[in-house]
Design a protein around this motif. Structure first.
Motif, PDB file in Angstrom:
ATOM      1  N   GLU A 114       0.770  -1.137  -0.207  1.00 27.18           N
ATOM      2  CA  GLU A 114      -0.040  -0.017   0.072  1.00 27.18           C
ATOM      3  C   GLU A 114       0.834   1.340  -0.006  1.00 27.18           C
ATOM      4  OE1 GLU A 114      -0.176  -2.680   1.865  1.00 27.18           O
ATOM      5  OE2 GLU A 114      -2.112  -3.282   1.891  1.00 27.18           O
ATOM      6  N   GLU A 115       1.965   1.177   0.686  1.00 23.29           N
ATOM      7  CA  GLU A 115       2.768   2.396   0.939  1.00 23.29           C
ATOM      8  C   GLU A 115       3.439   2.498  -0.465  1.00 23.29           C
ATOM      9  OE1 GLU A 115       3.309   1.714   5.602  1.00 23.29           O
ATOM     10  OE2 GLU A 115       4.784   1.067   4.292  1.00 23.29           O
ATOM     11  N   GLY A 116       4.055   1.548  -0.879  1.00 24.84           N
ATOM     12  CA  GLY A 116       4.714   1.385  -2.371  1.00 24.84           C
ATOM     13  C   GLY A 116       3.801   1.988  -3.162  1.00 24.84           C
ATOM     14  N   GLU A 117       2.413   1.815  -3.394  1.00 29.79           N
ATOM     15  CA  GLU A 117       1.575   2.465  -4.280  1.00 29.79           C
ATOM     16  C   GLU A 117       1.655   3.782  -4.247  1.00 29.79           C
ATOM     17  OE1 GLU A 117      -0.139   1.434  -6.819  1.00 29.79           O
ATOM     18  OE2 GLU A 117      -0.073  -1.010  -6.387  1.00 29.79           O
ATOM     19  N   ALA A 118       1.414   4.297  -2.895  1.00 32.68           N
ATOM     20  CA  ALA A 118       1.424   5.593  -2.714  1.00 32.68           C
ATOM     21  C   ALA A 118       2.698   6.475  -3.109  1.00 32.68           C
ATOM     22  CB  ALA A 118       0.985   5.935  -1.209  1.00 32.68           C
ATOM     23  N   PHE A 119       3.706   5.614  -3.058  1.00 31.56           N
ATOM     24  CA  PHE A 119       5.190   6.177  -3.345  1.00 31.56           C
ATOM     25  C   PHE A 119       5.274   6.250  -4.757  1.00 31.56           C
ATOM     26  CE2 PHE A 119       9.911   5.802  -2.942  1.00 31.56           C
ATOM     27  CZ  PHE A 119      10.171   7.219  -2.513  1.00 31.56           C
ATOM     28  N   SER A 120       4.854   5.249  -5.241  1.00 32.84           N
ATOM     29  CA  SER A 120       4.969   5.353  -6.822  1.00 32.84           C
ATOM     30  C   SER A 120       3.888   6.461  -7.363  1.00 32.84           C
ATOM     31  CB  SER A 120       4.855   4.019  -7.525  1.00 32.84           C
ATOM     32  OG  SER A 120       3.692   3.442  -7.200  1.00 32.84           O
ATOM     33  N   GLN A 121       2.722   6.738  -6.795  1.00 26.63           N
ATOM     34  CA  GLN A 121       1.840   7.734  -7.145  1.00 26.63           C
ATOM     35  C   GLN A 121       2.463   9.150  -6.941  1.00 26.63           C
ATOM     36  OE1 GLN A 121      -1.965   7.631  -5.350  1.00 26.63           O
ATOM     37  NE2 GLN A 121      -2.467   6.419  -6.815  1.00 26.63           N
ATOM     38  N   LEU A 122       3.317   9.272  -5.991  1.00 29.20           N
ATOM     39  CA  LEU A 122       3.835  10.541  -5.716  1.00 29.20           C
ATOM     40  C   LEU A 122       5.012  10.829  -6.756  1.00 29.20           C
ATOM     41  CD1 LEU A 122       4.730  13.138  -4.099  1.00 29.20           C
ATOM     42  CD2 LEU A 122       6.381  11.271  -2.690  1.00 29.20           C
ATOM     43  N   ALA A 123       5.735   9.582  -7.041  1.00 23.92           N
ATOM     44  CA  ALA A 123       6.852   9.945  -8.161  1.00 23.92           C
ATOM     45  C   ALA A 123       6.149  10.039  -9.420  1.00 23.92           C
ATOM     46  CB  ALA A 123       7.312   8.391  -8.074  1.00 23.92           C
ATOM     47  N   ARG A 124       4.840   9.443  -9.663  1.00 21.19           N
ATOM     48  CA  ARG A 124       4.305   9.836 -11.136  1.00 21.19           C
ATOM     49  C   ARG A 124       4.048  11.365 -11.208  1.00 21.19           C
ATOM     50  NH1 ARG A 124       2.195   4.543 -10.964  1.00 21.19           N
ATOM     51  NH2 ARG A 124       0.283   5.418  -9.876  1.00 21.19           N
ATOM     52  N   SER A 125       3.375  11.709 -10.156  1.00 17.82           N
ATOM     53  CA  SER A 125       2.987  13.305 -10.067  1.00 17.82           C
ATOM     54  C   SER A 125       4.065  13.962 -10.302  1.00 17.82           C
ATOM     55  CB  SER A 125       2.101  13.430  -8.804  1.00 17.82           C
ATOM     56  OG  SER A 125       3.082  13.418  -7.601  1.00 17.82           O
ATOM     57  N   LEU A 126       5.279  13.781  -9.874  1.00 22.50           N
ATOM     58  CA  LEU A 126       6.529  14.538 -10.005  1.00 22.50           C
ATOM     59  C   LEU A 126       7.241  14.054 -11.331  1.00 22.50           C
ATOM     60  CD1 LEU A 126       7.999  14.108  -6.492  1.00 22.50           C
ATOM     61  CD2 LEU A 126       7.145  16.012  -7.371  1.00 22.50           C
ATOM     62  N   GLY A 127       6.852  13.032 -11.954  1.00 21.39           N
ATOM     63  CA  GLY A 127       7.420  12.780 -13.370  1.00 21.39           C
ATOM     64  C   GLY A 127       8.729  11.975 -12.975  1.00 21.39           C
ATOM     65  N   ARG A 128       8.900  11.400 -11.812  1.00 17.01           N
ATOM     66  CA  ARG A 128      10.288  10.539 -11.578  1.00 17.01           C
ATOM     67  C   ARG A 128       9.796   9.093 -11.323  1.00 17.01           C
ATOM     68  NH1 ARG A 128      14.251  13.412 -12.718  1.00 17.01           N
ATOM     69  NH2 ARG A 128      15.595  12.110 -11.390  1.00 17.01           N
ATOM     70  N   GLN A 129      10.917   8.343 -11.295  1.00 15.92           N
ATOM     71  CA  GLN A 129      11.025   6.997 -11.216  1.00 15.92           C
ATOM     72  C   GLN A 129      11.208   6.663  -9.482  1.00 15.92           C
ATOM     73  OE1 GLN A 129       9.840   4.188 -13.007  1.00 15.92           O
ATOM     74  NE2 GLN A 129      10.123   3.236 -10.924  1.00 15.92           N
ATOM     75  N   ALA A 130      10.174   5.911  -9.068  1.00 17.21           N
ATOM     76  CA  ALA A 130      10.388   5.809  -7.551  1.00 17.21           C
ATOM     77  C   ALA A 130      11.213   4.392  -7.483  1.00 17.21           C
ATOM     78  CB  ALA A 130       9.126   5.448  -6.818  1.00 17.21           C
ATOM     79  N   SER A 131      12.153   4.237  -6.509  1.00 21.49           N
ATOM     80  CA  SER A 131      13.140   2.847  -6.376  1.00 21.49           C
ATOM     81  C   SER A 131      12.967   2.597  -4.869  1.00 21.49           C
ATOM     82  CB  SER A 131      14.502   3.200  -6.606  1.00 21.49           C
ATOM     83  OG  SER A 131      14.363   3.976  -7.760  1.00 21.49           O
ATOM     84  N   PHE A 132      13.363   1.263  -4.610  1.00 25.58           N
ATOM     85  CA  PHE A 132      13.431   1.086  -3.308  1.00 25.58           C
ATOM     86  C   PHE A 132      14.859   0.407  -3.107  1.00 25.58           C
ATOM     87  CE2 PHE A 132      13.310  -3.719  -3.611  1.00 25.58           C
ATOM     88  CZ  PHE A 132      12.871  -4.055  -4.911  1.00 25.58           C
ATOM     89  N   PHE A 133      15.362   0.484  -2.110  1.00 19.46           N
ATOM     90  CA  PHE A 133      16.817   0.144  -1.811  1.00 19.46           C
ATOM     91  C   PHE A 133      16.900  -1.501  -1.518  1.00 19.46           C
ATOM     92  CE2 PHE A 133      20.807  -0.404   0.902  1.00 19.46           C
ATOM     93  CZ  PHE A 133      21.602  -0.052   0.053  1.00 19.46           C
ATOM     94  N   SER A 134      17.644  -1.824  -2.479  1.00 17.38           N
ATOM     95  CA  SER A 134      17.925  -3.288  -2.378  1.00 17.38           C
ATOM     96  C   SER A 134      19.285  -3.777  -1.798  1.00 17.38           C
ATOM     97  CB  SER A 134      17.587  -3.921  -3.677  1.00 17.38           C
ATOM     98  OG  SER A 134      18.201  -5.358  -3.787  1.00 17.38           O
TER      99      SER A 134
END
Lengths: 166, 486
Positions: free
Chosen positions: B323-343
């Motif tokens: 759920e938090e991942g979805e919210a994070f990628s939505q934020l990234a989309r609204s900024l025109g950026r790519q969201a990542s997670f640390f692996s």
């Protein structure tokens, strides 16, 4: 509407003095009878082993508590007054309370803790007075709760005696 | 499937399983010590006796864990004969069991207590002294053995043989001299020792970590999911008085972890109990100090930063839920950026039992939510190129390391949403977030099985959920307000 008829006073009553004397006679008679008023707090309440005062923890002669922090009094307490955290010891009895806290404002002196205790560690003392200036000061820790076995001996004997009946 | 009759009810039973499993599956509880659904059955404790009538034979009392299911069995778990045999077995088991319950950590979840109470075995008749054995036998870093409490059910021995396949325990001696031991008192090794305390039906094997930490009836048990690898074992997080997580135990889940979990996951609660939590919001003031601020102000500063800086790097912690991942990628989309997670790099704990060696519990879930994994090398390159970095989620600062943050250019803005407090000079805005026992969500494990994490205690005062925070940032990002000094 209720009409109250006023009683007419007799001559002796109207004279006032005989009634005064009658009243004073009671006063003087009582002066020479035994006193029934207790001068509390100068004169404390009489207590015996049946008195269910505030709970206290029994300290063994070796200087540590009889309590092993099993938590049964905590579970039995209907007022949620008791909080216990345990810790390890080097003795044969491996466990003792690290924190044993009774909130005296919550305690209702019901004696369930004493009844639940499997280790004869908590007893209702004869201490009844409770006063303080802050709420925090009513949270009694181990230092305020521990009493020597001698002090609690009469109550211990009493509890053993009534338990034998069952 | 075979048809049998259990307590007058006709039920379908799996002939591959013992009779006791069929009884349990259909809600008829049969007492048991040595039987464990995840281990082989040996029938050593004899407490699971039930009355079975088959064909023309007279009814007889048998051990349900060693009796195979046969067509037309008539089982009575509640017959007088069964109760009598159980009571007799219990008397023998209790013969040498010390009256340790007030001290024993198992009290409250001990099957010996439960069944003694259930079968009304209140008084022993023997007057001989009990066995005197070692009360505090050290079995390595994890487990402490009390040989007096042991009822010799051999569950622990079978567990070590069958699950981690590293037989280290044995029952040595004969008759009344039998004790559970390791070879020449060698300490136990391996990543699955903690399960021994769970399989032990009495308080003989206990966790050193949990020793005298709490009485079990005071613990609030919340079903959750383990965070330490991508297996995502189902667990129960046990919290004392809304405060510390006192222990984590496996929760039976056939699809994921069976009945077990590894010690790496089991003893990960220390990090959840740390007291140095991040304030709900903190901003760097004019004097260069990170000071507590109004959460609304801090969010506005972040919004402003994200709308002004065009090369923002959005990096999430691998512990973020779907759920938090979805919210994070939505934020990234609204900024025109790519969201990542640390692996992070895989660790060397990988084994054939449960541990996958991959420290990201929600790798699949985050990838499905549109986040791309970022290794530490990629992070080094991306962070140098970015003009603003947004780090979201627990343990991310620890994973990246302070040195990585110290190397960032001074003009770069760093926004951190973390659990633990940080006064690193590179941090410009800090927001406190709940950790994984204070929030709810879903993780998807390596095989695609969803595991829920559930809030076991309230988050610190003023701390909002990550989903809420990210939603607030998303709704207003891209609409720059008045330039705020940050």
């Amino acid at each position: 509407m209720v009409i109250v008829k006023r009683k007419t006073l007799t001559l002796a009553e109207r004279l006032y003095l005989p009634e005064i004397l009658r009243g004073l006679s009671i006063t003087f008679r009582k002066m020479f009878q035994p006193k029934v008023t207790r001068q509390y707090p100068e004169e404390p309440l009489p207590t015996n082993e049946v008195t269910r005062g505030q709970p206290r923890l029994r300290e063994l002669t070796e200087g540590h508590l009889a309590c092993v922090s099993c938590g049964l009094c905590e579970a039995a307490c209907p007022a949620y007054a008791i909080t216990i955290d345990g810790q390890e010891t080097d003795r044969f009895i491996e466990r003792e309370p690290e924190r044993f806290e009774i909130d005296m404002l919550r305690c209702i002196l019901c004696g369930f803790c004493e009844e639940a205790c499997p280790k004869e560690a908590i007893f209702m003392s004869t201490e009844l007075e409770l006063a303080g200036f802050t709420r925090e000061s009513f949270k009694y820790g181990i230092d305020k709760l521990k009493r020597s076995t001698e002090e609690l001996a009469p109550r211990m004997e009493y509890i053993k005696r009534i338990n034998e009946r069952w | 499937m075979t048809k049998i009759i259990v307590n007058g009810r006709e039920v379908e039973a799996d002939p591959q399983k013992p009779l006791i499993a069929a009884c349990h599956d259909h809600g008829e509880h049969v007492p048991h010590y040595c039987y464990h659904p995840g281990l082989s059955a040996v029938g050593s404790c004899r407490i699971c006796q039930v009355e079975v009538k088959q064909g023309e034979m007279p009814a007889r009392v048998v051990a349900a864990c060693r009796t195979p299911i046969a067509e037309g069995m008539v089982v009575n778990t509640d017959s007088e004969g069964a109760h009598d045999s159980r009571r007799e077995c219990l008397e023998f088991l209790l013969k040498n069991h010390p009256l340790d319950c007030p001290i024993c950590d198992k009290a409250g979840e001990c099957s010996l207590q439960d069944y003694s109470f259930q079968e009304a075995q209140a008084e022993g008749r023997s007057s001989e002294p009990r066995r005197k054995l070692e009360k505090r036998k050290d079995l390595g870093d994890v487990i402490l053995l009390d040989q007096e409490r042991c009822i010799l059910c051999s569950r622990c021995v079978r567990f070590m043989d069958e699950v981690p396949k590293s037989p280290q325990l044995c029952i040595s001696g004969r008759g009344s001299h039998s004790v559970v031991e390791t070879w020449q008192d060698a300490p136990l090794t391996g990543n699955y020792q903690g399960n021994l305390a769970d399989v032990c039906p009495v308080g003989a094997l206990t966790l050193k970590d949990f020793r005298f930490q709490a009485r079990v009836w005071n613990l609030t048990r919340v079903p959750s999911t383990c965070s330490e690898c991508s297996r995502g074992c189902s667990i129960t997080a046990e919290v004392l008085r809304d405060g510390e997580v006192k222990r984590m135990r496996p929760r039976p889940n056939e699809n994921v972890n069976g009945y077990w979990m590894c010690d790496h996951g089991r003893f990960s609660e220390g990090e959840l109990n740390r007291s140095d939590r991040m304030a709900p919001a903190a901003l760097r003031d004019d004097a260069g100090q990170l000071t507590a601020a109004d959460p609304g102000d801090a969010l506005r500063v972040i919004q402003n930063l994200l709308s002004v800086q065009s090369q923002a790097l959005l990096l999430a912690s691998p512990y973020l839920t779907v759920e938090e991942g979805e919210a994070f990628s939505q934020l990234a989309r609204s900024l025109g950026r790519q969201a990542s997670f640390f692996s992070p790099e895989p660790n060397d704990l990988r084994d054939d039992v449960l541990h996958t060696g991959d420290p990201c519990p929600n790798r699949r879930g985050l990838q499905e939510a549109g986040l791309t994994p970022m290794s530490s090398d990629e992070w080094a390159a991306a962070s140098a190129a970015a003009d603003c970095i947004l780090l979201v989620g627990e343990r991310l600062l620890d994973m990246l390391g302070d040195e990585a943050l110290a190397g960032l250019p001074a003009t770069q803005r760093l926004v951190v949403m973390e659990c633990r407090a940080s006064d690193h000079p590179a941090v410009d805005v800090a927001i406190g977030v709940p950790n994984r026992v204070e929030r709810s969500g879903t993780w998807i494990n390596v095989d695609g099985a969803a595991g829920a994490i559930r809030a076991a205690r309230p988050a610190p005062q003023g701390v909002r959920t990550i989903v809420d925070l990210l939603a607030d940032l998303t709704t207003t990002s891209g609409q720059p307000e008045e330039a705020l000094s940050s």
